[in-house]
Every structure is written in C-alpha cells, then in structure tokens.
Design a protein around this motif. Structure first.
Motif, PDB file in Angstrom:
ATOM      1  N   SER A 133       1.021  -1.198  -0.061  1.00 59.77           N
ATOM      2  CA  SER A 133      -0.112  -0.035  -0.007  1.00 59.77           C
ATOM      3  C   SER A 133       0.960   1.411  -0.176  1.00 59.77           C
ATOM      4  CB  SER A 133      -0.998   0.019   1.526  1.00 59.77           C
ATOM      5  OG  SER A 133      -1.892  -1.070   0.985  1.00 59.77           O
ATOM      6  N   VAL A 134       2.015   1.168   0.511  1.00 61.18           N
ATOM      7  CA  VAL A 134       2.875   2.288   0.634  1.00 61.18           C
ATOM      8  C   VAL A 134       3.837   2.340  -0.502  1.00 61.18           C
ATOM      9  CG1 VAL A 134       2.505   2.674   3.051  1.00 61.18           C
ATOM     10  CG2 VAL A 134       4.504   1.436   2.134  1.00 61.18           C
ATOM     11  N   GLY A 135       3.886   1.495  -1.598  1.00 59.60           N
ATOM     12  CA  GLY A 135       4.696   1.441  -2.747  1.00 59.60           C
ATOM     13  C   GLY A 135       5.910   0.499  -2.975  1.00 59.60           C
ATOM     14  N   LEU A 136       5.939  -0.506  -1.836  1.00 64.52           N
ATOM     15  CA  LEU A 136       6.928  -1.140  -1.988  1.00 64.52           C
ATOM     16  C   LEU A 136       6.691  -2.429  -2.647  1.00 64.52           C
ATOM     17  CD1 LEU A 136       8.056  -0.691   1.804  1.00 64.52           C
ATOM     18  CD2 LEU A 136       9.529  -0.282  -0.191  1.00 64.52           C
ATOM     19  N   ASP A 137       7.429  -3.100  -3.544  1.00 63.09           N
ATOM     20  CA  ASP A 137       7.351  -4.357  -4.327  1.00 63.09           C
ATOM     21  C   ASP A 137       7.836  -5.458  -3.409  1.00 63.09           C
ATOM     22  OD1 ASP A 137       7.015  -6.382  -6.107  1.00 63.09           O
ATOM     23  OD2 ASP A 137       8.969  -5.866  -7.282  1.00 63.09           O
ATOM     24  N   ALA A 138       6.886  -5.773  -2.478  1.00 63.53           N
ATOM     25  CA  ALA A 138       7.121  -6.652  -1.396  1.00 63.53           C
ATOM     26  C   ALA A 138       6.492  -8.102  -1.452  1.00 63.53           C
ATOM     27  CB  ALA A 138       6.644  -6.251  -0.042  1.00 63.53           C
ATOM     28  N   VAL A 139       7.478  -9.009  -1.144  1.00 57.83           N
ATOM     29  CA  VAL A 139       6.904 -10.501  -0.995  1.00 57.83           C
ATOM     30  C   VAL A 139       7.086 -10.699   0.415  1.00 57.83           C
ATOM     31  CG1 VAL A 139       7.385 -10.867  -3.401  1.00 57.83           C
ATOM     32  CG2 VAL A 139       9.008 -11.510  -1.889  1.00 57.83           C
ATOM     33  N   GLY A 140       6.364 -12.011   0.893  1.00 58.93           N
ATOM     34  CA  GLY A 140       6.469 -12.382   2.230  1.00 58.93           C
ATOM     35  C   GLY A 140       6.879 -13.940   2.168  1.00 58.93           C
ATOM     36  N   VAL A 141       7.629 -14.300   3.373  1.00 63.75           N
ATOM     37  CA  VAL A 141       7.939 -15.562   3.710  1.00 63.75           C
ATOM     38  C   VAL A 141       7.486 -15.794   5.152  1.00 63.75           C
ATOM     39  CG1 VAL A 141       9.535 -17.245   4.117  1.00 63.75           C
ATOM     40  CG2 VAL A 141       9.745 -15.851   1.962  1.00 63.75           C
ATOM     41  N   GLY A 142       6.618 -16.435   5.816  1.00 59.81           N
ATOM     42  CA  GLY A 142       6.125 -16.473   6.916  1.00 59.81           C
ATOM     43  C   GLY A 142       6.790 -17.703   7.470  1.00 59.81           C
ATOM     44  N   ASP A 143       7.348 -17.473   8.855  1.00 52.56           N
ATOM     45  CA  ASP A 143       7.640 -18.706   9.767  1.00 52.56           C
ATOM     46  C   ASP A 143       6.659 -19.523  10.103  1.00 52.56           C
ATOM     47  OD1 ASP A 143       9.539 -20.080  11.560  1.00 52.56           O
ATOM     48  OD2 ASP A 143       8.257 -18.905  12.845  1.00 52.56           O
ATOM     49  N   THR A 144       6.841 -20.872   9.962  1.00 51.23           N
ATOM     50  CA  THR A 144       5.576 -21.852  10.489  1.00 51.23           C
ATOM     51  C   THR A 144       6.290 -22.612  11.499  1.00 51.23           C
ATOM     52  OG1 THR A 144       6.362 -23.385   8.862  1.00 51.23           O
ATOM     53  CG2 THR A 144       4.503 -21.837   8.211  1.00 51.23           C
ATOM     54  N   SER A 145       7.329 -22.419  11.846  1.00 49.71           N
ATOM     55  CA  SER A 145       8.111 -23.409  12.966  1.00 49.71           C
ATOM     56  C   SER A 145       7.427 -22.965  14.332  1.00 49.71           C
ATOM     57  CB  SER A 145       9.659 -23.193  12.947  1.00 49.71           C
ATOM     58  OG  SER A 145       9.922 -22.139  13.357  1.00 49.71           O
ATOM     59  N   PHE A 146       7.420 -21.671  14.617  1.00 49.75           N
ATOM     60  CA  PHE A 146       6.727 -21.223  15.674  1.00 49.75           C
ATOM     61  C   PHE A 146       5.330 -21.958  16.070  1.00 49.75           C
ATOM     62  CE2 PHE A 146       5.012 -17.781  18.627  1.00 49.75           C
ATOM     63  CZ  PHE A 146       6.014 -17.936  19.432  1.00 49.75           C
ATOM     64  N   ARG A 147       4.722 -21.914  15.143  1.00 50.42           N
ATOM     65  CA  ARG A 147       3.261 -22.518  15.256  1.00 50.42           C
ATOM     66  C   ARG A 147       3.467 -24.029  15.768  1.00 50.42           C
ATOM     67  NH1 ARG A 147      -0.467 -22.190  10.105  1.00 50.42           N
ATOM     68  NH2 ARG A 147       1.279 -23.295   9.453  1.00 50.42           N
ATOM     69  N   GLU A 148       4.280 -24.804  15.215  1.00 54.77           N
ATOM     70  CA  GLU A 148       4.621 -26.204  15.416  1.00 54.77           C
ATOM     71  C   GLU A 148       5.052 -26.174  16.938  1.00 54.77           C
ATOM     72  OE1 GLU A 148       7.011 -27.188  12.296  1.00 54.77           O
ATOM     73  OE2 GLU A 148       5.385 -26.936  10.701  1.00 54.77           O
ATOM     74  N   ARG A 149       6.101 -25.358  17.361  1.00 56.14           N
ATOM     75  CA  ARG A 149       6.631 -25.511  18.488  1.00 56.14           C
ATOM     76  C   ARG A 149       5.864 -25.022  19.674  1.00 56.14           C
ATOM     77  NH1 ARG A 149      12.158 -23.182  17.839  1.00 56.14           N
ATOM     78  NH2 ARG A 149      11.313 -21.923  16.250  1.00 56.14           N
ATOM     79  N   HIS A 150       5.023 -23.770  19.383  1.00 52.02           N
ATOM     80  CA  HIS A 150       4.552 -23.084  20.391  1.00 52.02           C
ATOM     81  C   HIS A 150       3.001 -22.908  20.082  1.00 52.02           C
ATOM     82  CE1 HIS A 150       8.289 -22.800  22.703  1.00 52.02           C
ATOM     83  NE2 HIS A 150       9.027 -22.491  21.449  1.00 52.02           N
ATOM     84  N   PRO A 151       2.236 -23.689  19.925  1.00 49.72           N
ATOM     85  CA  PRO A 151       0.923 -23.600  19.301  1.00 49.72           C
ATOM     86  C   PRO A 151      -0.093 -22.630  19.998  1.00 49.72           C
ATOM     87  CG  PRO A 151       1.230 -25.848  20.259  1.00 49.72           C
ATOM     88  CD  PRO A 151       2.412 -25.326  20.383  1.00 49.72           C
ATOM     89  N   SER A 152      -0.101 -22.672  21.397  1.00 49.03           N
ATOM     90  CA  SER A 152      -0.651 -21.623  22.124  1.00 49.03           C
ATOM     91  C   SER A 152      -0.368 -20.365  22.234  1.00 49.03           C
ATOM     92  CB  SER A 152      -0.972 -22.280  23.800  1.00 49.03           C
ATOM     93  OG  SER A 152       0.302 -21.901  24.236  1.00 49.03           O
ATOM     94  N   VAL A 153       0.847 -20.010  22.041  1.00 50.04           N
ATOM     95  CA  VAL A 153       1.488 -18.728  21.865  1.00 50.04           C
ATOM     96  C   VAL A 153       1.173 -18.059  20.516  1.00 50.04           C
ATOM     97  CG1 VAL A 153       3.433 -17.317  21.907  1.00 50.04           C
ATOM     98  CG2 VAL A 153       3.234 -19.142  23.545  1.00 50.04           C
ATOM     99  N   TRP A 154       1.162 -18.965  19.477  1.00 52.10           N
ATOM    100  CA  TRP A 154       1.020 -18.798  18.277  1.00 52.10           C
ATOM    101  C   TRP A 154      -0.331 -18.386  18.096  1.00 52.10           C
ATOM    102  CZ3 TRP A 154      -2.364 -20.256  14.548  1.00 52.10           C
ATOM    103  CH2 TRP A 154      -2.130 -19.928  13.133  1.00 52.10           C
ATOM    104  N   ALA A 155      -1.229 -19.122  18.456  1.00 48.28           N
ATOM    105  CA  ALA A 155      -2.736 -18.929  18.544  1.00 48.28           C
ATOM    106  C   ALA A 155      -2.901 -17.366  19.143  1.00 48.28           C
ATOM    107  CB  ALA A 155      -3.478 -20.131  19.207  1.00 48.28           C
ATOM    108  N   ARG A 156      -2.294 -16.996  20.053  1.00 40.65           N
ATOM    109  CA  ARG A 156      -2.746 -15.530  20.730  1.00 40.65           C
ATOM    110  C   ARG A 156      -2.313 -14.645  19.871  1.00 40.65           C
ATOM    111  NH1 ARG A 156      -1.126 -18.220  25.614  1.00 40.65           N
ATOM    112  NH2 ARG A 156       0.927 -17.452  25.809  1.00 40.65           N
TER     113      ARG A 156
END
Length: 194
Positions: A133-156
């Motif tokens: 939205s601010v004009g950056l040609d951005a792509v994203g990579v999301g970490d999924t390991s945190f969800r697997e190791r700490h599901p309750s913290v990830w959910a919050r």
C-alpha cells in the motif's frame, strides 16, 4: 480482512520458492537483554535461511531500539552475525516501533523499493498489505516453525491480528508519519557490500 486478503494474495511464498530480492526486512518482536524471544529467533532463523540460499543480499532488522525493549535491532543483528550473516550486510532500523513504521521507514529512510518481509506466517498478510500500500514491491515469507513448537502462543498472536488490521487501516487512511530521520545510504551499501 478483505483488503488484507486481496493485497497479499499471490505475494506469499515458502523459503524454497520466494523470488530473489535485494533486501529481507525482518520485523521486530520481543527481545531479552542478551537474546531474541523464541518468536523473534524463528524469524531470524528464516532470514539466515534466505541469506544462505542467496535469496537476499542484505537484511534490514527493524524494531524498537530503545532500552525499554532491550534494543531489539541490536539483539537481532548480534543473532544474525553469530549465525554467519556478515555484519556489513545487516542494517539496523531502531525506530520500527510497529509494522507500519517499519515498512514506511524502509521506503523513506532506507530507500528500499522492493523487499522480502520475514515474520510469523499469521503476520505476513498484514505486513504485505502495508508494504504494498505504501508502494513497496514486497513479497513475504512466513515462519511456520513457531506455530508447530508453541501452538498456544502462536494462537494468541494470530488472534490479535484482527485488532492489528483495524489499526493498519487507520494508519493507511491517515497516512501517519513514523519517526522521520534523514535518508540513509546504509541499506544500499549493505546490498553492494562484498
């Protein structure tokens, strides 16, 4: 949520298929005085993976550089250096107080035009929406390991995204200005180092 879904669609990737960009923008999170929190370490490990794969040439670590937050960017830098990312390839943004600030400052202070956002998977769509939205040609990579190791913290964290999305809409609508600092050549030099 429709805005976030539409803006981020087609711009989220896995570490294996992300298009190369000069810069990885690692968004800050809680840091302890001598180490990153588990969620922040997961983001930084992903940045190391992208660096080692040659998917990025420099890393912009953006967070709260004040003592109250244990200088997140410095902790992030030290962690990356300890894992083999050359110090001259890392730039610290000490006024990335939130995602909006980090994205706008990447553009305005550090001169970024395109980048790869690195954060937790639930955070990527909002960060992409802001950057694009601010004009950056951005792509994203999301970490999924945190969800697997700490599901309750990830959910919050994931559960707080709807409130964060409301704040994002206000920031974009108001075009709020983050802390204004002089333009820096540090990121360009980091990309060209070596």
């Amino acid at each position: 949520m429709a805005h976030v879904s539409a803006s981020s669609a087609g711009h989220e990737y896995s570490p294996d298929d992300v298009p190369a960009r000069d810069v990885a923008l690692v968004l800050g999170a809680k840091a302890h005085p001598d180490r990153p929190s588990v969620s922040l370490a997961s983001r930084l490990d992903l940045a190391v993976e992208l660096w080692e794969a040659g998917s990025v040439r420099a890393v912009l670590v953006s967070g709260d550089g004040l003592p109250r937050s244990n200088n997140e960017p410095r902790v992030m830098r030290d962690y990356l250096v300890a894992r083999g990312v050359p110090a001259e390839r890392i730039v610290e943004d000490v006024a990335g107080f939130d995602t909006y600030d980090s994205c706008v400052r990447a553009r305005d202070v550090y001169g970024a035009t395109g980048l790869t956002i690195v954060t937790q998977d639930y955070h990527v769509p909002r960060a992409l929406t802001i950057c694009r939205s601010v004009g950056l040609d951005a792509v994203g990579v999301g970490d999924t390991s945190f969800r697997e190791r700490h599901p309750s913290v990830w959910a919050r964290g994931a559960g707080r995204e709807w409130l964060a999305n409301l704040k994002m809409e206000w920031d974009l609508l108001s075009q709020r200005e983050p802390q204004q600092d002089p333009a820096s050549e540090a990121l360009r030099r980091a990309v060209e180092a070596g």
